[in-house]
Design a protein around this motif. Structure first.
Motif, PDB file in Angstrom:
ATOM      1  N   ALA A 125     -12.919   3.133-104.363  1.00 46.30           N
ATOM      2  CA  ALA A 125     -13.249   2.905-105.774  1.00 46.30           C
ATOM      3  C   ALA A 125     -13.067   4.198-106.579  1.00 46.30           C
ATOM      4  O   ALA A 125     -12.553   4.173-107.701  1.00 46.30           O
ATOM      5  N   VAL A 126     -13.466   5.335-105.983  1.00 42.20           N
ATOM      6  CA  VAL A 126     -13.258   6.615-106.679  1.00 42.20           C
ATOM      7  C   VAL A 126     -11.764   6.853-106.886  1.00 42.20           C
ATOM      8  O   VAL A 126     -11.342   7.294-107.958  1.00 42.20           O
ATOM      9  N   SER A 127     -10.937   6.533-105.875  1.00 48.55           N
ATOM     10  CA  SER A 127      -9.480   6.684-106.011  1.00 48.55           C
ATOM     11  C   SER A 127      -8.948   5.889-107.188  1.00 48.55           C
ATOM     12  O   SER A 127      -8.124   6.377-107.970  1.00 48.55           O
ATOM     13  N   VAL A 128      -9.415   4.652-107.280  1.00 43.61           N
ATOM     14  CA  VAL A 128      -8.931   3.781-108.363  1.00 43.61           C
ATOM     15  C   VAL A 128      -9.322   4.388-109.714  1.00 43.61           C
ATOM     16  O   VAL A 128      -8.503   4.448-110.639  1.00 43.61           O
ATOM     17  N   MET A 187       2.528   7.825-108.475  1.00 41.82           N
ATOM     18  CA  MET A 187       1.324   7.573-107.693  1.00 41.82           C
ATOM     19  C   MET A 187       0.768   8.889-107.169  1.00 41.82           C
ATOM     20  O   MET A 187       1.388   9.534-106.328  1.00 41.82           O
ATOM     21  N   PRO A 188      -0.416   9.282-107.655  1.00 43.65           N
ATOM     22  CA  PRO A 188      -0.980  10.516-107.105  1.00 43.65           C
ATOM     23  C   PRO A 188      -1.320  10.308-105.627  1.00 43.65           C
ATOM     24  O   PRO A 188      -1.648   9.194-105.212  1.00 43.65           O
ATOM     25  N   ILE A 189      -1.231  11.371-104.890  1.00 42.34           N
ATOM     26  CA  ILE A 189      -1.434  11.307-103.455  1.00 42.34           C
ATOM     27  C   ILE A 189      -2.838  10.806-103.113  1.00 42.34           C
ATOM     28  O   ILE A 189      -3.058  10.172-102.087  1.00 42.34           O
ATOM     29  N   GLN A 190      -3.801  11.033-104.018  1.00 37.50           N
ATOM     30  CA  GLN A 190      -5.183  10.629-103.745  1.00 37.50           C
ATOM     31  C   GLN A 190      -5.327   9.123-103.563  1.00 37.50           C
ATOM     32  O   GLN A 190      -6.224   8.671-102.875  1.00 37.50           O
ATOM     33  N   VAL A 191      -4.430   8.372-104.190  1.00 39.99           N
ATOM     34  CA  VAL A 191      -4.580   6.922-104.130  1.00 39.99           C
ATOM     35  C   VAL A 191      -4.065   6.336-102.812  1.00 39.99           C
ATOM     36  O   VAL A 191      -4.386   5.211-102.452  1.00 39.99           O
ATOM     37  N   ILE A 192      -3.263   7.125-102.073  1.00 37.23           N
ATOM     38  CA  ILE A 192      -2.793   6.592-100.795  1.00 37.23           C
ATOM     39  C   ILE A 192      -3.449   7.283 -99.605  1.00 37.23           C
ATOM     40  O   ILE A 192      -3.267   6.890 -98.467  1.00 37.23           O
ATOM     41  N   MET A 193      -4.240   8.310 -99.903  1.00 36.15           N
ATOM     42  CA  MET A 193      -4.853   9.141 -98.871  1.00 36.15           C
ATOM     43  C   MET A 193      -5.627   8.336 -97.821  1.00 36.15           C
ATOM     44  O   MET A 193      -5.417   8.491 -96.628  1.00 36.15           O
TER      45      MET A 193
END
Lengths: 292, 275
Positions: free
Chosen positions: A266-269, B114-120
């Motif tokens: 959720a934080v990522s989103v 897509m920032p890397i944080q979203v696929i981490m």
């Protein structure tokens, strides 16, 4: 000829490898993150669907506010230092009378190619309260301003952001310099002939014409501020306490230290949503200036 | 008078020159000093006698050669795969004719934003499920995937500019589609290949976040990751720390100094496509 270029086997052979790797490693995980953010999930056992539960919990999480604030401070430091100072340096450097331009550009760019670990460790040494470069320098110059740069809960975020600003200054400078150089010399000359001073000419001619460059520089600076992570991880481990937390740091902690994958997703989103929103706003702001 | 104002004008440039370079000069200097010289007698200047033993210690006592090897393997394999996959894909979407090629291109380009944080998180789980944890593959696979969209973008730009006649000529000469690709199109985009190679190699070499999350095995650590652990255990021996950091930085700095124009162009080429 048409038949030649629409050879089905060749098309599949050519595009499939890239398409597969990209879909499995980038595209599918993005969807996964969004989907998993709706679950209570520790990564191993059965996930429990909780709708927007993670999001409402996140709204009450005090770390969220700290992280947003730090992201903002980080972004502001990058904008002021890299774009503000970078623009001034680019304008001065573009003056044909400047000597040693190649040397200057090279010196500015070297930190960009260094590993972030080296840069952070170097700056840990520079910020060191007793033996560090800054305090020693102040001491030598008789400035009674000895600081424990990385341990202040309120100000260390600025010291940390500065490290990123310093390292990637050369990158923004290269963009800005190319932007200045792309404007035909005559425009500037015409303005000076019309009675503008050199700086006035820059303000009314050069800077407005660099709009596209600025747009890109702002997007980079602000999204890297929002996504900041490595510097705080290496230099202060998010502390003192949780004072240097950012959104990415929250993801890292909740996912990889507490195995709270649903919540971390959720934080990522939220992080992606904020980055996209910032990009949209920057685009809007720069496009509006055009019509004005 | 004019001379004086010109010097004054250029002063900020040289001030920032010092700010940008002096920390690095300081690092290299202390890598050649002992603690006494760093902390007490000579903190700012060049070392009084060059203590090469710091370098010998760094190279022999720590895992530096191993980290170097890992970085070289991961960066090289990933870069080669990125080039191969992106060239093929770019050719298929820019030169070949099929229905969904525009869509395929857009689908790929989205990945750049897509920032890397979203696929981490899913990536960490994927690597675990594919049994890739603590193998070179755990880094190579994500690096390849992350590198593809940008490279496709650059290659597509170049390939779109190739005139139709080239393909027609190749077709007349009886070359099949594979020969057209390997012997005609690829050689025509060499400048783009150079750009992408520099950009991807540098990015892979310096990548930290994913390596930190995906690799824990000491024998598989790349340089940025390996260096991290000097901080705790060797933080009192500044000379050796400095030597380790200088050694780790040397390859990329040398590459930059030799190919500075190309590196700057490669690193900033994203500005043309991303904005």
């Amino acid at each position: 000829m048409h038949k030649y270029l629409s050879n089905k086997t060749a098309i599949v052979l050519f595009m499939l490898p890239a398409l597969l790797v990209y879909s499995i490693v980038i595209f599918y995980p993005v969807l996964q993150t969004v989907y998993r953010s709706l679950f209570e999930w520790d990564g191993l056992s059965e996930a429990v669907f909780i709708g927007l539960g993670n999001y409402s919990e996140l709204m009450g999480d005090p770390l969220l506010l700290t992280s947003l604030r730090n992201g903002l401070v980080f972004a502001v430091v990058l904008v002021v230092f890299q774009i503000g100072l970078g623009t001034v340096l680019a304008l001065v450097c573009a003056d044909p009378k400047v000597k040693g331009r190649k040397l200057l550009k090279t010196a500015y760019f070297i930190p960009v190619v260094l590993s972030v670990t080296v840069v952070c460790q170097l700056w840990i040494a520079i910020y060191d309260p007793t033996n560090g470069l800054i305090n020693r320098l102040f001491d030598m110059l008789g400035i009674p301003y000895q600081q424990n740069w990385l341990s202040s809960p309120t100000h260390s975020i600025i010291a940390i952001a500065f490290v990123n600003a310093w390292q990637y200054m050369g990158y923004q400078f290269a963009l800005l310099y190319a932007g200045v150089k792309s404007i035909p010399e005559q425009y500037h000359e015409a303005a000076t002939i019309d009675g503008c001073s050199k700086w006035m000419a820059h303000r009314v001619v050069t800077l407005p014409l660099m709009k596209e460059t600025f747009k890109f520089c702002f997007i980079i600076a602000i999204t890297s501020g929002i996504g900041a992570f490595v510097q705080m991880l290496i230099m202060t481990n998010g502390g003192p306490g949780t004072s240097n937390y950012t959104l990415t740091f929250m993801i890292y902690r909740y996912a990889f230290m507490e195995s709270n994958y649903g919540y971390a997703s959720a934080v990522s989103v939220v992080l992606v949503a904020i980055s996209l929103l910032a990009t949209l706003i920057i685009n809007k702001v720069f496009d509006r200036n055009e019509t004005a | 008078m004019k001379q004086a104002s010109r010097i004054l004008m250029q002063l900020p440039l040289w001030l920032y020159f010092v700010i940008s370079i002096y920390p690095l000069f300081w690092m290299v200097s202390y890598s050649l000093k002992n603690n006494d010289e760093i902390f007490v007698t000579n903190p700012f200047g060049l070392p009084m006698n060059f203590r090469i033993e710091n370098y010998v210690a760094a190279w022999s006592q720590f895992n530096i050669p191993r980290y170097f090897l890992n970085s070289i393997v991961v960066s090289t394999v990933a870069t080669v795969l990125i080039l191969a996959l992106s060239l093929l894909f770019a050719f298929a979407v820019t030169r070949m004719q099929w229905r969904f090629r525009g869509l395929a291109r857009i689908y790929m380009i989205i990945g750049m934003f897509m920032p890397i944080q979203v696929i981490m998180i899913p990536l960490a789980i994927l690597v675990r499920d594919f049994q890739l944890a603590n193998t070179y593959g755990a880094l190579i696979l994500p690096y390849v995937a992350i590198g593809i969209p940008f490279s496709v973008m650059v290659f597509s730009g170049y390939m779109a500019g190739i005139p139709r006649e080239v393909e027609e000529a190749a077709c007349m000469d009886g070359a099949n589609i594979y020969r057209l690709f390997f012997q005609v199109v690829v050689p025509m985009v060499t400048p783009a290949i150079a750009t992408v190679t520099i950009f991807q190699y540098l990015n892979n070499w310096n990548e930290f976040t994913l390596a930190y999350i995906l690799i824990s095995e000491e024998t598989l650590k790349t340089l940025p990751l390996g260096l991290l652990f000097f901080q705790g255990s060797y933080s009192t021996d500044w000379g050796a720390m400095g030597a380790v950091m200088t050694l780790a930085s040397l390859p990329m700095v040398l590459i930059y100094l030799f190919f500075s124009e190309q590196v700057e162009r490669a690193m900033t080429v994203g500005s043309a496509v991303k904005g």
